[in-house]
Design an enzyme around this catalytic site. Structure first.
Site, PDB file in Angstrom:
ATOM      1  N   PHE A   1      44.114   1.336  -4.662  1.00  0.00           N
ATOM      2  CA  PHE A   1      44.355   0.610  -5.912  1.00  0.00           C
ATOM      3  C   PHE A   1      43.279   0.838  -6.966  1.00  0.00           C
ATOM      4  O   PHE A   1      43.448   0.460  -8.124  1.00  0.00           O
ATOM      5  CB  PHE A   1      44.530  -0.904  -5.672  1.00  0.00           C
ATOM      6  CG  PHE A   1      45.747  -1.259  -4.883  1.00  0.00           C
ATOM      7  CD1 PHE A   1      47.007  -1.171  -5.450  1.00  0.00           C
ATOM      8  CD2 PHE A   1      45.644  -1.672  -3.568  1.00  0.00           C
ATOM      9  CE1 PHE A   1      48.149  -1.501  -4.716  1.00  0.00           C
ATOM     10  CE2 PHE A   1      46.779  -1.997  -2.823  1.00  0.00           C
ATOM     11  CZ  PHE A   1      48.029  -1.921  -3.397  1.00  0.00           C
TER      12      PHE A   1
ATOM     13  N   TYR B   1      46.698   7.514  -5.804  1.00  0.00           N
ATOM     14  CA  TYR B   1      47.337   7.848  -7.080  1.00  0.00           C
ATOM     15  C   TYR B   1      47.460   9.367  -7.174  1.00  0.00           C
ATOM     16  O   TYR B   1      46.570  10.097  -6.742  1.00  0.00           O
ATOM     17  CB  TYR B   1      46.511   7.334  -8.249  1.00  0.00           C
ATOM     18  CG  TYR B   1      46.372   5.825  -8.315  1.00  0.00           C
ATOM     19  CD1 TYR B   1      47.492   5.008  -8.448  1.00  0.00           C
ATOM     20  CD2 TYR B   1      45.116   5.226  -8.264  1.00  0.00           C
ATOM     21  CE1 TYR B   1      47.368   3.627  -8.524  1.00  0.00           C
ATOM     22  CE2 TYR B   1      44.981   3.835  -8.344  1.00  0.00           C
ATOM     23  CZ  TYR B   1      46.113   3.051  -8.469  1.00  0.00           C
ATOM     24  OH  TYR B   1      45.988   1.678  -8.550  1.00  0.00           O
TER      25      TYR B   1
ATOM     26  N   HIS C   1      54.521  -6.260  -2.875  1.00  0.00           N
ATOM     27  CA  HIS C   1      53.631  -5.281  -3.501  1.00  0.00           C
ATOM     28  C   HIS C   1      53.377  -5.670  -4.958  1.00  0.00           C
ATOM     29  O   HIS C   1      54.284  -6.178  -5.639  1.00  0.00           O
ATOM     30  CB  HIS C   1      54.270  -3.887  -3.439  1.00  0.00           C
ATOM     31  CG  HIS C   1      53.318  -2.773  -3.724  1.00  0.00           C
ATOM     32  ND1 HIS C   1      52.968  -2.402  -5.008  1.00  0.00           N
ATOM     33  CD2 HIS C   1      52.624  -1.950  -2.893  1.00  0.00           C
ATOM     34  CE1 HIS C   1      52.125  -1.410  -4.954  1.00  0.00           C
ATOM     35  NE2 HIS C   1      51.898  -1.115  -3.684  1.00  0.00           N
TER      36      HIS C   1
ATOM     37  N   ASP D   1      49.767   5.310  -0.768  1.00  0.00           N
ATOM     38  CA  ASP D   1      49.267   6.648  -1.088  1.00  0.00           C
ATOM     39  C   ASP D   1      48.171   6.553  -2.140  1.00  0.00           C
ATOM     40  O   ASP D   1      48.128   5.589  -2.910  1.00  0.00           O
ATOM     41  CB  ASP D   1      50.383   7.509  -1.685  1.00  0.00           C
ATOM     42  CG  ASP D   1      51.372   7.997  -0.645  1.00  0.00           C
ATOM     43  OD1 ASP D   1      51.121   7.788   0.544  1.00  0.00           O
ATOM     44  OD2 ASP D   1      52.395   8.574  -1.046  1.00  0.00           O
TER      45      ASP D   1
END
Length: 225
Positions: free
Chosen positions: A82, A71, A191, A69
């Protein structure tokens, strides 16, 4: 926002035009319109929803990094997975990405989290879900974005060769089904979130990606920021 207002880079438009006209995408647009009419704050801003395409034309793609998703905090999401804009505090997952860059390639940890220089070199920074309601993680999942991002990945896989796909975490790894491993490199790791179990540190994906690109006579990525 309407489907007609989705302005994609010309190469992506050719690849995705049919997808934009499918019923599920119209339903997705209707959902976003409803969110807006209810005065919900949506991240990223409308102008940045398709920033991954704007900054990495289809014919320039060399590497695909898949996030989950955007932020959901104020000022963070900028349409590149990211990544955060200059002046925004570096999120924990991105800090771990930078630590691995240093461990893998000796690259000094950047002072900001803006990954635009990667995008400009051909790193498609793709979130599986393109939007989110402010302060509500996962709030726009299962509304159609996942089907759209699957189509993007499959389009890259089907129509290009020797692309590096970096899949970090179980959510991203599920996207591997869309990739033809016979003509692309798929790199998988835990992750980078501090909440995930160990496994991202030491993955060496950045050096492995460049080794693969060089082997296939493709200009490697300068991972410095």
């Amino acid at each position: 926002m309407t489907a007609l207002n989705v302005q994609l880079e010309s190469g992506w438009k050719i690849q995705m035009e049919k997808e934009l006209n499918k019923p599920y995408f119209g339903e997705l647009v209707h959902f976003l319109q409803k969110e807006k009419s209810c005065n919900h704050i949506i991240y990223p801003s409308e102008s940045q929803i398709f920033a991954a395409f704007d900054n990495t034309p289809f014919d320039k793609v060399k590497v695909v990094i898949i996030g989950q998703d955007p932020y959901h905090g104020e000022g963070q999401a900028n349409g590149l997975c990211f990544s955060v804009g200059p002046g925004i505090r570096t999120p924990p997952s991105l800090k771990n990405i930078f630590k691995e860059l240093f461990r893998d390639l000796g690259i000094s940890i950047p002072q900001n989290g803006d990954l635009l220089p990667w995008a400009k070199q051909g790193v498609l920074l793709l979130n599986a879900t393109f939007t989110v309601r402010a302060n509500q993680a996962g709030s726009h999942q299962k509304k159609g974005w996942e089907q759209f991002s699957d189509a993007i990945i499959k389009s890259v896989s089907d129509n290009k060769e020797n692309i590096v796909f970096m899949l970090w975490g179980n959510y991203a790894k599920q996207k591997a089904i869309c990739v033809d491993r016979t003509k692309h490199l798929v790199l998988e790791a835990t992750h980078p979130s501090p909440l995930a179990r160990s496994g991202f540190s030491g993955c060496a994906h950045f050096s492995k990606a460049n080794e693969y690109l060089l082997k296939n006579n493709i200009q490697p990525i300068d991972w410095r920021l």
